[in-house]
Scaffold this motif. Structure first.
Motif, PDB file in Angstrom:
ATOM      1  N   THR A   1       0.828  -1.205   0.000  1.00 27.13           N
ATOM      2  CA  THR A   1       0.000   0.000   0.000  1.00 27.13           C
ATOM      3  C   THR A   1       0.863   1.256   0.000  1.00 27.13           C
ATOM      4  O   THR A   1       2.075   1.193   0.240  1.00 27.13           O
ATOM      5  N   ASP A   2       0.215   2.377  -0.235  1.00 25.57           N
ATOM      6  CA  ASP A   2       0.916   3.657  -0.157  1.00 25.57           C
ATOM      7  C   ASP A   2       0.669   4.342   1.193  1.00 25.57           C
ATOM      8  O   ASP A   2       0.974   5.503   1.366  1.00 25.57           O
ATOM      9  N   GLN A   3       0.150   3.603   2.165  1.00 22.08           N
ATOM     10  CA  GLN A   3      -0.115   4.175   3.481  1.00 22.08           C
ATOM     11  C   GLN A   3       1.182   4.388   4.247  1.00 22.08           C
ATOM     12  O   GLN A   3       2.113   3.584   4.148  1.00 22.08           O
ATOM     13  N   ALA A   4       1.225   5.465   4.997  1.00 21.97           N
ATOM     14  CA  ALA A   4       2.405   5.764   5.820  1.00 21.97           C
ATOM     15  C   ALA A   4       2.417   4.834   7.029  1.00 21.97           C
ATOM     16  O   ALA A   4       1.368   4.568   7.632  1.00 21.97           O
ATOM     17  N   PRO A   5       3.587   4.315   7.409  1.00 23.49           N
ATOM     18  CA  PRO A   5       3.660   3.469   8.600  1.00 23.49           C
ATOM     19  C   PRO A   5       3.375   4.287   9.857  1.00 23.49           C
ATOM     20  O   PRO A   5       3.642   5.486   9.912  1.00 23.49           O
ATOM     21  N   THR A   6       2.812   3.625  10.863  1.00 21.75           N
ATOM     22  CA  THR A   6       2.500   4.277  12.129  1.00 21.75           C
ATOM     23  C   THR A   6       3.406   3.718  13.225  1.00 21.75           C
ATOM     24  O   THR A   6       4.075   2.708  13.039  1.00 21.75           O
ATOM     25  N   ILE A   7       3.402   4.378  14.359  1.00 20.06           N
ATOM     26  CA  ILE A   7       4.143   3.931  15.542  1.00 20.06           C
ATOM     27  C   ILE A   7       3.153   3.849  16.693  1.00 20.06           C
ATOM     28  O   ILE A   7       2.272   4.715  16.831  1.00 20.06           O
ATOM     29  N   ASP A   8       3.293   2.813  17.525  1.00 21.97           N
ATOM     30  CA  ASP A   8       2.442   2.613  18.699  1.00 21.97           C
ATOM     31  C   ASP A   8       0.960   2.524  18.348  1.00 21.97           C
ATOM     32  O   ASP A   8       0.116   3.025  19.103  1.00 21.97           O
ATOM     33  N   ARG A   9       0.639   1.886  17.205  1.00 21.67           N
ATOM     34  CA  ARG A   9      -0.777   1.737  16.823  1.00 21.67           C
ATOM     35  C   ARG A   9      -1.079   0.288  16.455  1.00 21.67           C
ATOM     36  O   ARG A   9      -1.419  -0.027  15.322  1.00 21.67           O
ATOM     37  N   PRO A  10      -0.964  -0.637  17.427  1.00 20.79           N
ATOM     38  CA  PRO A  10      -1.337  -2.019  17.127  1.00 20.79           C
ATOM     39  C   PRO A  10      -2.820  -2.083  16.757  1.00 20.79           C
ATOM     40  O   PRO A  10      -3.620  -1.312  17.285  1.00 20.79           O
ATOM     41  N   CYS A  11      -3.136  -2.944  15.815  1.00 15.34           N
ATOM     42  CA  CYS A  11      -4.530  -3.129  15.370  1.00 15.34           C
ATOM     43  C   CYS A  11      -5.117  -1.816  14.842  1.00 15.34           C
ATOM     44  O   CYS A  11      -6.239  -1.451  15.141  1.00 15.34           O
ATOM     45  N   ARG A  12      -4.343  -1.120  14.038  1.00 21.05           N
ATOM     46  CA  ARG A  12      -4.740   0.223  13.576  1.00 21.05           C
ATOM     47  C   ARG A  12      -6.044   0.265  12.817  1.00 21.05           C
ATOM     48  O   ARG A  12      -6.620   1.338  12.657  1.00 21.05           O
ATOM     49  N   PHE A  13      -6.548  -0.854  12.322  1.00 19.24           N
ATOM     50  CA  PHE A  13      -7.780  -0.846  11.547  1.00 19.24           C
ATOM     51  C   PHE A  13      -9.000  -1.263  12.354  1.00 19.24           C
ATOM     52  O   PHE A  13      -9.957  -1.759  11.833  1.00 19.24           O
TER      53      PHE A  13
END
Length: 160
Positions: A147-159
């Motif tokens: 994907t072209d989504q930016a990686p996150t930090i400290d966001r388990p289960c972001r969806f």
């Protein structure tokens, strides 16, 4: 292995399903983790009328690249971060993913993984991102959706 979706014979009268995926995410210290997550926002609707309704949980839209890959027998991925935020779906064979925190998950057909460890940092053992490899003596076929989504930090289960 755990099923990624409810059984195919689920009907519109059934309660909304919960899809399951493994999320390889990074914390603020640069350490990767594997967390079992659920899709929760299923809506029953037709994908394309006149087709009957089906349960759908749409993720944020964006550009994607789809790759079919076959890892040869005894493939060893060694420690590396995912190249981009990507969904990994085993189609044939069994493979494993091990996070920097020591969590190891074995996956096969029907499992789903979200690789998002791009922000990990090399630790004292030289580990970064995740370790991966085939389980058993055969090749492993994967479908990878980058994907072209930016990686996150400290966001388990972001969806969720």
């Amino acid at each position: 292995m755990m099923p990624a979706m409810m059984p195919a014979d689920a009907t519109a009268s059934d309660a909304a399903p919960q899809g399951v995926y493994w999320h390889n995410w990074t914390d603020s210290k640069g350490v990767s983790h594997l967390t079992r997550c659920h899709f929760h926002r299923y809506i029953l609707k037709s994908m394309s009328k006149p087709a009957g309704p089906q349960w759908q949980d749409r993720l944020p839209p964006g550009r994607t690249t789809i790759i079919s890959t076959v890892q040869p027998a005894h493939w060893d991925g060694t420690w590396h971060p995912d190249p981009t935020v990507q969904w990994i779906i085993p189609l044939r064979g069994t493979w494993f993913v091990e996070a920097m925190d020591g969590t190891r998950v074995v996956m096969g057909p029907g499992d789903l993984s979200l690789g998002e460890d791009q922000m990990s940092r090399r630790d004292a053992r030289g580990h970064i991102g995740h370790n991966a490899g085939n389980v058993g003596d055969g090749p492993v076929t994967l479908m990878v959706i980058q994907t072209d989504q930016a990686p996150t930090i400290d966001r388990p289960c972001r969806f969720q």
